[in-house]
Every structure is written in C-alpha cells, then in structure tokens.
Design a protein around this motif. Structure first.
Motif, mmCIF file in Angstrom:
data_model
loop_
_atom_site.group_PDB
_atom_site.id
_atom_site.type_symbol
_atom_site.label_atom_id
_atom_site.label_comp_id
_atom_site.label_asym_id
_atom_site.label_seq_id
_atom_site.Cartn_x
_atom_site.Cartn_y
_atom_site.Cartn_z
ATOM 1 N N ALA A 198 0.838 -1.209 0.000
ATOM 2 C CA ALA A 198 0.000 0.000 0.000
ATOM 3 C C ALA A 198 0.871 1.256 0.000
ATOM 4 O O ALA A 198 0.578 2.232 -0.714
ATOM 5 C CB ALA A 198 -0.937 -0.007 1.209
ATOM 6 N N LYS A 199 1.946 1.251 0.773
ATOM 7 C CA LYS A 199 2.849 2.412 0.809
ATOM 8 C C LYS A 199 3.523 2.626 -0.546
ATOM 9 O O LYS A 199 3.651 3.758 -1.014
ATOM 10 C CB LYS A 199 3.916 2.222 1.888
ATOM 11 C CG LYS A 199 3.415 2.470 3.283
ATOM 12 C CD LYS A 199 4.554 2.362 4.285
ATOM 13 C CE LYS A 199 4.080 2.660 5.685
ATOM 14 N NZ LYS A 199 5.174 2.580 6.667
ATOM 15 N N ARG A 200 3.973 1.516 -1.175
ATOM 16 C CA ARG A 200 4.606 1.646 -2.494
ATOM 17 C C ARG A 200 3.628 2.178 -3.530
ATOM 18 O O ARG A 200 3.978 3.011 -4.359
ATOM 19 C CB ARG A 200 5.182 0.307 -2.942
ATOM 20 C CG ARG A 200 6.505 -0.038 -2.295
ATOM 21 C CD ARG A 200 7.168 -1.235 -2.953
ATOM 22 N NE ARG A 200 6.389 -2.457 -2.817
ATOM 23 C CZ ARG A 200 6.421 -3.278 -1.764
ATOM 24 N NH1 ARG A 200 7.198 -2.978 -0.745
ATOM 25 N NH2 ARG A 200 5.693 -4.375 -1.733
ATOM 26 N N MET A 201 2.400 1.673 -3.490
ATOM 27 C CA MET A 201 1.397 2.157 -4.449
ATOM 28 C C MET A 201 1.109 3.636 -4.230
ATOM 29 O O MET A 201 0.997 4.404 -5.196
ATOM 30 C CB MET A 201 0.116 1.329 -4.324
ATOM 31 C CG MET A 201 0.250 -0.079 -4.880
ATOM 32 S SD MET A 201 -1.215 -1.101 -4.620
ATOM 33 C CE MET A 201 -2.461 -0.176 -5.455
ATOM 34 N N ALA A 202 1.005 4.061 -2.973
ATOM 35 C CA ALA A 202 0.757 5.476 -2.673
ATOM 36 C C ALA A 202 1.936 6.326 -3.125
ATOM 37 O O ALA A 202 1.761 7.412 -3.696
ATOM 38 C CB ALA A 202 0.503 5.656 -1.183
ATOM 39 N N SER A 203 3.152 5.817 -2.916
ATOM 40 C CA SER A 203 4.345 6.548 -3.333
ATOM 41 C C SER A 203 4.390 6.675 -4.859
ATOM 42 O O SER A 203 4.669 7.756 -5.395
ATOM 43 C CB SER A 203 5.588 5.825 -2.828
ATOM 44 O OG SER A 203 6.745 6.437 -3.332
ATOM 45 N N ASN A 204 4.116 5.588 -5.570
ATOM 46 C CA ASN A 204 4.108 5.623 -7.035
ATOM 47 C C ASN A 204 3.038 6.573 -7.560
ATOM 48 O O ASN A 204 3.264 7.293 -8.534
ATOM 49 C CB ASN A 204 3.876 4.224 -7.608
ATOM 50 C CG ASN A 204 5.079 3.326 -7.445
ATOM 51 O OD1 ASN A 204 6.189 3.797 -7.245
ATOM 52 N ND2 ASN A 204 4.852 2.019 -7.502
ATOM 53 N N LEU A 205 1.889 6.577 -6.897
ATOM 54 C CA LEU A 205 0.811 7.464 -7.324
ATOM 55 C C LEU A 205 1.202 8.925 -7.151
ATOM 56 O O LEU A 205 0.997 9.745 -8.057
ATOM 57 C CB LEU A 205 -0.469 7.156 -6.542
ATOM 58 C CG LEU A 205 -1.677 8.009 -6.885
ATOM 59 C CD1 LEU A 205 -2.128 7.740 -8.315
ATOM 60 C CD2 LEU A 205 -2.809 7.748 -5.914
ATOM 61 N N THR A 206 1.789 9.261 -6.012
ATOM 62 C CA THR A 206 2.192 10.655 -5.800
ATOM 63 C C THR A 206 3.299 11.066 -6.769
ATOM 64 O O THR A 206 3.302 12.196 -7.267
ATOM 65 C CB THR A 206 2.664 10.878 -4.349
ATOM 66 O OG1 THR A 206 3.685 9.937 -4.041
ATOM 67 C CG2 THR A 206 1.517 10.755 -3.369
ATOM 68 N N GLU A 207 4.248 10.156 -7.045
ATOM 69 C CA GLU A 207 5.301 10.469 -8.017
ATOM 70 C C GLU A 207 4.716 10.717 -9.398
ATOM 71 O O GLU A 207 5.126 11.654 -10.104
ATOM 72 C CB GLU A 207 6.320 9.334 -8.084
ATOM 73 C CG GLU A 207 7.220 9.226 -6.879
ATOM 74 C CD GLU A 207 8.138 8.021 -6.948
ATOM 75 O OE1 GLU A 207 8.144 7.313 -7.988
ATOM 76 O OE2 GLU A 207 8.851 7.772 -5.965
ATOM 77 N N GLU A 208 3.753 9.898 -9.812
ATOM 78 C CA GLU A 208 3.129 10.067 -11.133
ATOM 79 C C GLU A 208 2.363 11.383 -11.211
ATOM 80 O O GLU A 208 2.428 12.097 -12.222
ATOM 81 C CB GLU A 208 2.198 8.883 -11.423
ATOM 82 C CG GLU A 208 1.560 8.920 -12.786
ATOM 83 C CD GLU A 208 2.558 8.799 -13.914
ATOM 84 O OE1 GLU A 208 2.270 9.354 -15.001
ATOM 85 O OE2 GLU A 208 3.618 8.179 -13.735
ATOM 86 N N VAL A 209 1.650 11.718 -10.146
ATOM 87 C CA VAL A 209 0.916 12.993 -10.125
ATOM 88 C C VAL A 209 1.895 14.151 -10.198
ATOM 89 O O VAL A 209 1.660 15.131 -10.935
ATOM 90 C CB VAL A 209 0.015 13.076 -8.868
ATOM 91 C CG1 VAL A 209 -0.528 14.478 -8.676
ATOM 92 C CG2 VAL A 209 -1.118 12.074 -8.965
ATOM 93 N N ASP A 210 3.011 14.062 -9.469
ATOM 94 C CA ASP A 210 4.018 15.129 -9.527
ATOM 95 C C ASP A 210 4.594 15.271 -10.933
ATOM 96 O O ASP A 210 4.773 16.385 -11.430
ATOM 97 C CB ASP A 210 5.151 14.849 -8.538
ATOM 98 C CG ASP A 210 4.746 15.083 -7.088
ATOM 99 O OD1 ASP A 210 3.722 15.768 -6.868
ATOM 100 O OD2 ASP A 210 5.442 14.565 -6.187
ATOM 101 N N ARG A 211 4.888 14.139 -11.589
ATOM 102 C CA ARG A 211 5.415 14.197 -12.957
ATOM 103 C C ARG A 211 4.413 14.838 -13.914
ATOM 104 O O ARG A 211 4.784 15.638 -14.774
ATOM 105 C CB ARG A 211 5.772 12.803 -13.457
ATOM 106 C CG ARG A 211 7.139 12.352 -13.013
ATOM 107 C CD ARG A 211 7.452 11.032 -13.636
ATOM 108 N NE ARG A 211 6.772 10.055 -12.772
ATOM 109 C CZ ARG A 211 6.954 8.761 -12.780
ATOM 110 N NH1 ARG A 211 7.753 8.229 -13.660
ATOM 111 N NH2 ARG A 211 6.338 7.972 -11.946
#
Length: 141
Positions: free
Chosen positions: A39-52
């Motif tokens: 869950a933490k990795r998915m949340a981290s990937n989601l925030t990185e994608e939104v930032d990009r």
C-alpha cells in the motif's frame, strides 16, 4: 496516516494474540506487513506520477507562453529566406559535381585495355553449329 497512538497499537496486538493465538500471530503479522508495504509503495508511485504530470503540464504552459512571445511568422520568414539563399547556391554545387565527374571519367577511360588472345571469348565456328544441327535433325528423323 491513521493517527493511531501507542496504546491503540498495544490493544490491537493483545486482541490479535487472543484471537489468532501464538502459532498463527507471526504469520498474520508478516502478511499484514506485506500488505502495508504494498500500500505504501502504491501510494508513493501514485504521488510520483501525479508530480510528474503536474511538472509536465507546467512545462507545457511555459512553452506555450514562450511560443506566444516569439512570433511564428518571423521564424517562418527567416527559414524561407535561408531556403531561398540555399536555392541560389544550388547551381554552384551542381556545377562542382559535374566538374568532378568529368575529372574522373577521362582517368577511367585512359587506362590501356590489354587483352590477350586467351582472354577473348571463344566463338563457335559456323561449321560446328551446322554439324550439331545436322546431327540433331538426323536423330529426330
């Protein structure tokens, strides 16, 4: 994340120990830890994608603003002028290429042709052809 304090964690651990028992509790804790990690990795990937995506959108807006400042017509006129200038010099390039071809052509034709009688292809004599034709006619009849 969920605003859980130390006392709440201790209470959950005691309840899990009572419900699951000491044999199954380590396995359940490992499984829960894996789920939390995913869950933490998915949340981290989601925030990185939104930032990009936000950075890309910001960059697109900057490019659009810069493009509005530069007059596209001026750039097109400059490019067209350069193409026209290149067209003027095209005949010079064509002339230089034809001169090089003329320089190469005499050198290739000036080489002496040395052929020996052994190199000449042998041509069958007409009498040999007549004999082979007569023999094939005689076989057919």
């Amino acid at each position: 994340m969920f605003d859980i304090g130390f006392l709440e964690l201790v209470l959950i651990a005691v309840l899990a120990l009572l419900v699951l028992g000491p044999e199954r509790l380590p396995h359940a804790a490992r499984t829960a830890g894996r789920w939390v990690g995913k869950a933490k990795r998915m949340a981290s990937n989601l925030t990185e994608e939104v930032d990009r995506q936000l950075k890309a959108e910001e960059l697109r807006e900057r490019i659009k603003e810069a493009g509005d400042d530069i007059k596209v017509e001026e750039v097109q006129n400059t490019i067209q002028a350069a193409l026209d200038k290149a067209e003027e010099f095209k005949h010079m390039v064509n002339r230089d290429a034809s001169v090089e071809q003329l320089d190469i052509a005499p050198a290739a034709t000036s080489a002496p042709s040395q052929s020996t009688p052994a190199e000449k292809p042998a041509t069958p004599s007409t009498s040999a052809i007549d004999n082979s034709t007569q023999s094939s006619i005689a076989k057919d009849s």
